[in-house]
Design an enzyme around this catalytic site. Structure first.
Site, PDB file in Angstrom:
ATOM      1  N   LYS A  17      48.714  32.141  46.415  1.00 56.14           N
ATOM      2  CA  LYS A  17      48.858  31.513  45.079  1.00 56.14           C
ATOM      3  C   LYS A  17      48.892  32.571  43.977  1.00 56.14           C
ATOM      4  CE  LYS A  17      44.453  32.447  43.908  1.00 56.14           C
ATOM      5  NZ  LYS A  17      44.055  33.395  42.861  1.00 56.14           N
ATOM      6  N   PRO A 103      48.624  39.746  50.689  1.00 55.62           N
ATOM      7  CA  PRO A 103      47.842  40.978  50.657  1.00 55.62           C
ATOM      8  C   PRO A 103      46.329  40.717  50.724  1.00 55.62           C
ATOM      9  CG  PRO A 103      49.299  40.818  48.721  1.00 55.62           C
ATOM     10  CD  PRO A 103      49.496  39.575  49.523  1.00 55.62           C
ATOM     11  N   GLY A 111      42.561  34.967  51.863  1.00 61.22           N
ATOM     12  CA  GLY A 111      41.418  34.528  52.680  1.00 61.22           C
ATOM     13  C   GLY A 111      41.215  33.023  52.547  1.00 61.22           C
ATOM     14  N   ASP A 145      38.790  28.746  45.798  1.00 57.07           N
ATOM     15  CA  ASP A 145      40.258  28.640  45.887  1.00 57.07           C
ATOM     16  C   ASP A 145      40.730  27.889  47.135  1.00 57.07           C
ATOM     17  OD1 ASP A 145      40.432  30.154  43.608  1.00 57.07           O
ATOM     18  OD2 ASP A 145      41.007  32.006  44.643  1.00 57.07           O
TER      19      ASP A 145
END
Ligand code: C5P
Length: 310
Positions: A17, A103, A111, A145
């Protein structure tokens, strides 16, 4: 529930995102900050494959330096699998494989995407059949998130970023991402913001514990006009991220000189997201940055959240 519920492997893909807007308010007692953010899921994905197993195990592929990704309970995907097993009263395990493209420690929620994908994959593998609402509840317990990585698309996040409402977004936005070899620690960037605000005396004014996304950001998304969105891009964490990594500001300026409409640090950084007028403009920006020795990626958004593939 027994471990023999299912035997086929399950492959789930979840997106990274960009925070097209990120407003950071005051810090709650639990250390988390009040946020008002707009997430957009982009076409850079994490793939998680879940295979039946008696115990829990994890392998990670696609990272240059394996030491940057823990394989034990510090890994959010592993935590997600164990949390789901406990919630569904499942007494077997899972062999998880993560194929990374987002990344590591890049401010793009890689994650969190792994955790969301692991929830969906294990739910299908084990046949736990939890409701979407229950999966979102588990996701929020794993990290601020993670609910968005399940949800995907474009969404407003409030609270700690985990309270989601879909945002109307027309069309497709083209982004060029500039990634970094060295990641930035999210807690360190939030800590730097607090320190900078304290130096400024801003904390004396008590940053609010509840805040909203400004209307022009939502209007720009609804219009689908990249130029409008470019003038609304904002990240309160950017100053703190640039404090840690002054080169990020130069990368944004470089991208704008190369023709991008505007650029921001994504989340807590260090990935820089450059908004472009269209696919051709994005390809030009990408070529110019590549010639300058950077490592740009062309992606688009919005894309769906964690989904079973194949
Ligand atoms: O929830 P997540 O694990 O992604 O958050 C990582 C860290 O980012 C937290 O430990 C906290 O330091 C910081 N954070 C914050 N306020 C938020 C979200 C994250 O301070 N709303």
């Amino acid at each position: 529930m027994s471990q023999a519920s299912s035997s086929a492997s399950v492959h789930v893909r979840a997106p990274g995102k960009i925070n097209v807007y990120l407003g950071v308010g005051g810090r709650h007692d639990d250390g988390y900050h009040a946020l008002a953010t707009v997430f957009q899921a982009v076409s850079l994905y994490e793939d998680v494959i879940a295979r039946p197993a008696a115990d829990f195990s994890l392998v990670v592929r696609g990272v240059d330096d394996p030491s940057t990704v823990p394989l034990d309970d510090r890994n959010l995907a592993m935590r997600a699998a164990k949390l789901l097993a406990a919630a569904a009263d499942f007494d077997g395990g899972v062999a998880l494989e993560i194929r990374k493209s987002v990344p590591v420690a890049g401010g793009m929620g890689g994650g969190s995407a792994d955790a969301a994908a692991a929830l969906v994959a294990c739910d299908a593998l084990w046949g736990t059949g939890l409701s979407t609402a229950r999966l979102h509840e588990l996701a929020a317990r794993l990290g601020a998130d993670v609910p968005f990585a399940l949800h995907g698309g474009t969404a407003v996040g409030t609270g700690r970023g985990d309270r989601l409402n879909p945002a109307l977004a027309r069309g497709r936005f083209e982004w060029v991402l500039v990634t970094s070899d060295e990641g930035l620690s999210t807690p360190a960037v939030y800590g730097r913001l607090d320190a900078l605000r304290e130096e400024d005396g801003a904390l004396a004014d008590d940053p609010p514990l509840s805040l909203d996304v400004p209307i022009p950001v939502l209007q720009a998304l609804r219009s689908g006009d990249a130029g409008d969105l470019a003038s609304s891009l904002h990240n309160d964490l950017q100053t703190a991220a640039v404090h840690e990594r002054p080169d990020l500001e130069r990368t944004i300026e470089h991208g704008i000189r190369a023709g991008a409409l505007h650029g921001i640090v994504s989340g807590s950084g260090p990935t820089v997201a450059l908004l472009c007028a269209g696919p051709e403009n994005a390809q030009d920006v990408q070529s110019a940055l590549r010639e300058a020795g950077l490592d740009p990626l062309h992606v688009h958004g919005p894309v769906p959240g964690a989904r079973i593939v194949g």
